[in-house]
Motif scaffolding. Structure first.
Motif, PDB file in Angstrom:
ATOM      1  N   SER A 190       0.852  -1.191   0.000  1.00 46.16           N
ATOM      2  CA  SER A 190       0.000   0.000   0.000  1.00 46.16           C
ATOM      3  C   SER A 190       0.887   1.239   0.000  1.00 46.16           C
ATOM      4  N   VAL A 191       0.268   2.416   0.079  1.00 49.63           N
ATOM      5  CA  VAL A 191       1.028   3.660  -0.010  1.00 49.63           C
ATOM      6  C   VAL A 191       1.970   3.853   1.175  1.00 49.63           C
ATOM      7  N   ASN A 192       1.644   3.237   2.316  1.00 45.84           N
ATOM      8  CA  ASN A 192       2.510   3.414   3.483  1.00 45.84           C
ATOM      9  C   ASN A 192       3.120   2.117   3.993  1.00 45.84           C
ATOM     10  N   CYS A 193       3.075   1.066   3.168  1.00 51.12           N
ATOM     11  CA  CYS A 193       3.630  -0.215   3.607  1.00 51.12           C
ATOM     12  C   CYS A 193       3.945  -1.085   2.398  1.00 51.12           C
ATOM     13  N   LEU A 194       5.217  -1.492   2.268  1.00 53.93           N
ATOM     14  CA  LEU A 194       5.632  -2.401   1.205  1.00 53.93           C
ATOM     15  C   LEU A 194       5.767  -3.809   1.773  1.00 53.93           C
ATOM     16  N   VAL A 195       5.177  -4.765   1.095  1.00 59.42           N
ATOM     17  CA  VAL A 195       5.241  -6.167   1.508  1.00 59.42           C
ATOM     18  C   VAL A 195       6.283  -6.875   0.649  1.00 59.42           C
ATOM     19  N   LEU A 196       7.263  -7.521   1.284  1.00 57.98           N
ATOM     20  CA  LEU A 196       8.332  -8.219   0.570  1.00 57.98           C
ATOM     21  C   LEU A 196       8.460  -9.655   1.067  1.00 57.98           C
ATOM     22  N   LYS A 197       8.830 -10.545   0.144  1.00 55.95           N
ATOM     23  CA  LYS A 197       9.032 -11.954   0.474  1.00 55.95           C
ATOM     24  C   LYS A 197      10.357 -12.415  -0.110  1.00 55.95           C
TER      25      LYS A 197
ATOM     26  N   LYS B 218       8.661 -13.157   5.264  1.00 52.26           N
ATOM     27  CA  LYS B 218       7.776 -12.107   4.766  1.00 52.26           C
ATOM     28  C   LYS B 218       7.884 -10.910   5.682  1.00 52.26           C
ATOM     29  N   ILE B 219       8.252  -9.752   5.143  1.00 55.93           N
ATOM     30  CA  ILE B 219       8.422  -8.546   5.943  1.00 55.93           C
ATOM     31  C   ILE B 219       7.593  -7.406   5.370  1.00 55.93           C
ATOM     32  N   LEU B 220       7.317  -6.429   6.219  1.00 58.02           N
ATOM     33  CA  LEU B 220       6.644  -5.201   5.808  1.00 58.02           C
ATOM     34  C   LEU B 220       7.569  -4.040   6.107  1.00 58.02           C
TER      35      LEU B 220
ATOM     36  N   SER C 287       8.501  -8.367  10.761  1.00 58.47           N
ATOM     37  CA  SER C 287       8.298  -9.674  10.148  1.00 58.47           C
ATOM     38  C   SER C 287       6.899 -10.176  10.449  1.00 58.47           C
ATOM     39  N   VAL C 288       6.259 -10.745   9.434  1.00 55.45           N
ATOM     40  CA  VAL C 288       4.928 -11.330   9.620  1.00 55.45           C
ATOM     41  C   VAL C 288       5.041 -12.640  10.392  1.00 55.45           C
ATOM     42  N   ASN C 289       6.155 -13.343  10.234  1.00 52.12           N
ATOM     43  CA  ASN C 289       6.322 -14.667  10.839  1.00 52.12           C
ATOM     44  C   ASN C 289       6.799 -14.618  12.286  1.00 52.12           C
ATOM     45  N   ASP C 290       7.415 -13.507  12.709  1.00 53.92           N
ATOM     46  CA  ASP C 290       7.987 -13.417  14.057  1.00 53.92           C
ATOM     47  C   ASP C 290       7.770 -11.995  14.576  1.00 53.92           C
ATOM     48  N   ASN C 291       6.891 -11.832  15.563  1.00 55.28           N
ATOM     49  CA  ASN C 291       6.576 -10.482  16.044  1.00 55.28           C
ATOM     50  C   ASN C 291       7.726  -9.833  16.817  1.00 55.28           C
ATOM     51  N   LYS C 292       8.786 -10.616  17.143  1.00 57.83           N
ATOM     52  CA  LYS C 292       9.966 -10.043  17.797  1.00 57.83           C
ATOM     53  C   LYS C 292      11.012  -9.564  16.784  1.00 57.83           C
ATOM     54  N   ASP C 293      10.799  -9.888  15.521  1.00 53.21           N
ATOM     55  CA  ASP C 293      11.753  -9.537  14.468  1.00 53.21           C
ATOM     56  C   ASP C 293      11.299  -8.245  13.797  1.00 53.21           C
TER      57      ASP C 293
ATOM     58  N   ARG D 222       0.542   2.054  13.321  1.00 52.29           N
ATOM     59  CA  ARG D 222      -0.198   1.660  12.125  1.00 52.29           C
ATOM     60  C   ARG D 222       0.522   0.514  11.411  1.00 52.29           C
ATOM     61  N   HIS D 223       1.852   0.621  11.355  1.00 54.84           N
ATOM     62  CA  HIS D 223       2.630  -0.429  10.707  1.00 54.84           C
ATOM     63  C   HIS D 223       2.423  -1.765  11.422  1.00 54.84           C
ATOM     64  N   LYS D 224       2.335  -1.738  12.738  1.00 56.77           N
ATOM     65  CA  LYS D 224       2.121  -2.966  13.504  1.00 56.77           C
ATOM     66  C   LYS D 224       0.750  -3.554  13.191  1.00 56.77           C
ATOM     67  N   ILE D 225      -0.254  -2.696  13.059  1.00 58.10           N
ATOM     68  CA  ILE D 225      -1.602  -3.170  12.711  1.00 58.10           C
ATOM     69  C   ILE D 225      -1.579  -3.868  11.348  1.00 58.10           C
ATOM     70  N   ILE D 226      -0.904  -3.256  10.380  1.00 59.71           N
ATOM     71  CA  ILE D 226      -0.841  -3.837   9.039  1.00 59.71           C
ATOM     72  C   ILE D 226      -0.093  -5.165   9.072  1.00 59.71           C
ATOM     73  N   THR D 227       0.980  -5.230   9.872  1.00 66.75           N
ATOM     74  CA  THR D 227       1.742  -6.470   9.990  1.00 66.75           C
ATOM     75  C   THR D 227       0.870  -7.576  10.579  1.00 66.75           C
ATOM     76  N   GLN D 228       0.120  -7.255  11.629  1.00 64.53           N
ATOM     77  CA  GLN D 228      -0.781  -8.238  12.231  1.00 64.53           C
ATOM     78  C   GLN D 228      -1.833  -8.692  11.214  1.00 64.53           C
ATOM     79  N   PHE D 229      -2.355  -7.742  10.471  1.00 65.38           N
ATOM     80  CA  PHE D 229      -3.408  -8.052   9.501  1.00 65.38           C
ATOM     81  C   PHE D 229      -2.892  -8.987   8.410  1.00 65.38           C
TER      82      PHE D 229
END
Length: 418
Positions: A126-133, A139-141, A155-161, A212-219
């Motif tokens: 999206s305009v404020n978040c790039l999704v990369l694999k 998978k990161i945002l 990281s989508v896979n590890d909330n500590k990363d 907001r970035h954390k919300i998108i990552t969780q989503f």
């Protein structure tokens, strides 16, 4: 003497800085040794003068005063040298911090990730978040912090990363800070010839907040669903939840809660969580609007208080030209701004607006707020479930009525067959 700072300076990978630091340390050690030797001499003089005459004691006292003055002067020189050394260390630390900040602001973390095997998922970005694999499944945002201009990731896979480009490298390459600096210096020292140039231009990011970035990552970790036990128990049929109007608008999380995402003009900004005896909103998320899918042929816009009411309304009055919005409760200023834009756009295309809020005082108050947001010439009406509080209650009552009617027909059928 701030041992950790001295160790840090000694480990500095810049040779001139390391050599200068060693020279300073040698000067300090030399000064301290002189002081120690002077003190040892004074102690020896005192021991030798114990059995001397008064005249010798006076001479010894004078000698002590002389050596004391020498110690004072020596102390001044040591302090001066130590002060210069601390100042050099301070400048080194400031220079290191400026370099780290430059890494975080001047190097696009998405470009660096692509140079290390990641690719951008443009459909998910999206305009404020790039999704990369990457090929290994990571998978990161990537976002841009609006407060300090630093690129950051999660990281989508590890909330500590999560963190800056520094954290990204250390978590994947196991490098210390000095090694990270060596890794990144070519990216800022050679702007005309960067280490990596992406095949396609990396989309520019609109700055956002870490929340907001954390919300998108969780989503990104949620799964799209077409049915759920909670929806079934509330009377929502699979035909309704799987209708093209609602495909991709209902999700579930790892705890099997139903997720209704809220969006604003920039994308997902928060989400509702629903389950039996459980109702919540995402922590640090912001209420926007839950919306069904739309079509250019839509003629009616229905506003409800909850997504569940939107689904219930659609099941009661199925219509292929109606779009639905839910507020998730009382209206915030942000939601009013969003709805004002939606109303104006829908009014300009000649559509009508239906207010389908709850049948209570709060619903009536919201009706007036919504009317105030709509254009003065808009076609706007209120519809309420007169025998029930909201549209889900109305749906459940209608389902029960139909069951009773079917049972009655079965009983009459059995009677005629006899």
């Amino acid at each position: 003497m701030q041992r950790e700072a001295l160790y840090q300076a000694v480990d500095e990978d810049d040779d001139p800085t390391r050599e200068r630091t060693f020279r300073n340390l040698q000067e300090l050690c030399h000064s301290i040794r002189e002081g120690q030797e002077t003190t040892t001499g004074i102690n020896q003089q005192l021991n030798d003068s114990t059995d001397q005459t008064n005249n010798q004691l006076i001479q010894t006292s004078q000698l002590i005063e002389q050596y004391n003055q020498q110690l004072i002067e020596q102390n001044k020189r040591v302090r001066k040298r130590l002060s210069r050394h601390h100042e050099r260390l301070r400048r080194i630390k400031e220079q290191q911090q400026r370099e780290l900040d430059k890494f975080k602001t001047d190097i696009n973390l998405a470009d660096y990730a692509q140079a290390n095997g990641y690719s951008i998922d443009k459909k998910k970005s999206s305009v404020n978040c790039l999704v990369l694999k990457n090929p290994e499944g990571d998978k990161i945002l990537v976002g841009l912090n609006q407060s300090d201009g630093h690129y950051f990731y999660s990281s989508v896979n590890d909330n500590k990363d999560s963190g800056s480009i520094i954290d990204f490298i250390q978590n994947r390459k196991n490098l210390n800070l000095g090694e990270v600096r060596k890794e990144l210096r070519p990216w800022i020292n050679e702007p005309s010839n960067p280490p990596y140039s992406p095949k396609q231009t990396t989309p520019l990011l609109t700055p956002s907040t870490p929340d907001r970035h954390k919300i998108i990552t969780q989503f990104e970790g949620f799964q799209v669903i077409v049915t759920h036990p909670y929806l079934t128990q509330r009377g929502i049929s699979q035909q309704t939840s799987n209708d093209p109007r609602f495909q991709g608008r209902i999700y579930t999380d790892s705890r099997n809660n139903v997720i209704f995402p809220h969006v604003d003009r920039e994308g997902v900004c928060g989400y509702e969580l629903r389950n039996q005896d459980f109702k919540s909103f995402s922590k640090r998320g912001i209420k926007g609007l839950w919306a069904s899918n739309g079509s250019k042929d839509d003629t009616t816009l229905v506003i409800c208080e909850s997504p569940l009411d939107c689904l219930s309304y659609h099941q009661l009055f199925r219509d292929d030209t109606t779009r639905y919005f839910a507020t998730g409760g009382t209206l915030s200023d942000k939601q009013k701004t969003l709805l004002k834009g939606v109303f104006e756009k829908f009014h300009n295309k000649g559509g009508q607006i239906m207010i389908a809020t709850d049948n209570d005082e709060a619903g009536q108050a919201m009706e007036q707020e919504l009317r105030n947001l709509a254009p003065s010439t808009a076609q706007i009406n209120r519809i309420v479930p007169r025998q029930h509080k909201d549209w889900n209650e109305a749906l459940m009552a209608e389902i029960q009525r139909q069951r009773e009617q079917q049972e009655s027909q079965k009983r009459r059928g059995r009677g005629l067959s006899r």
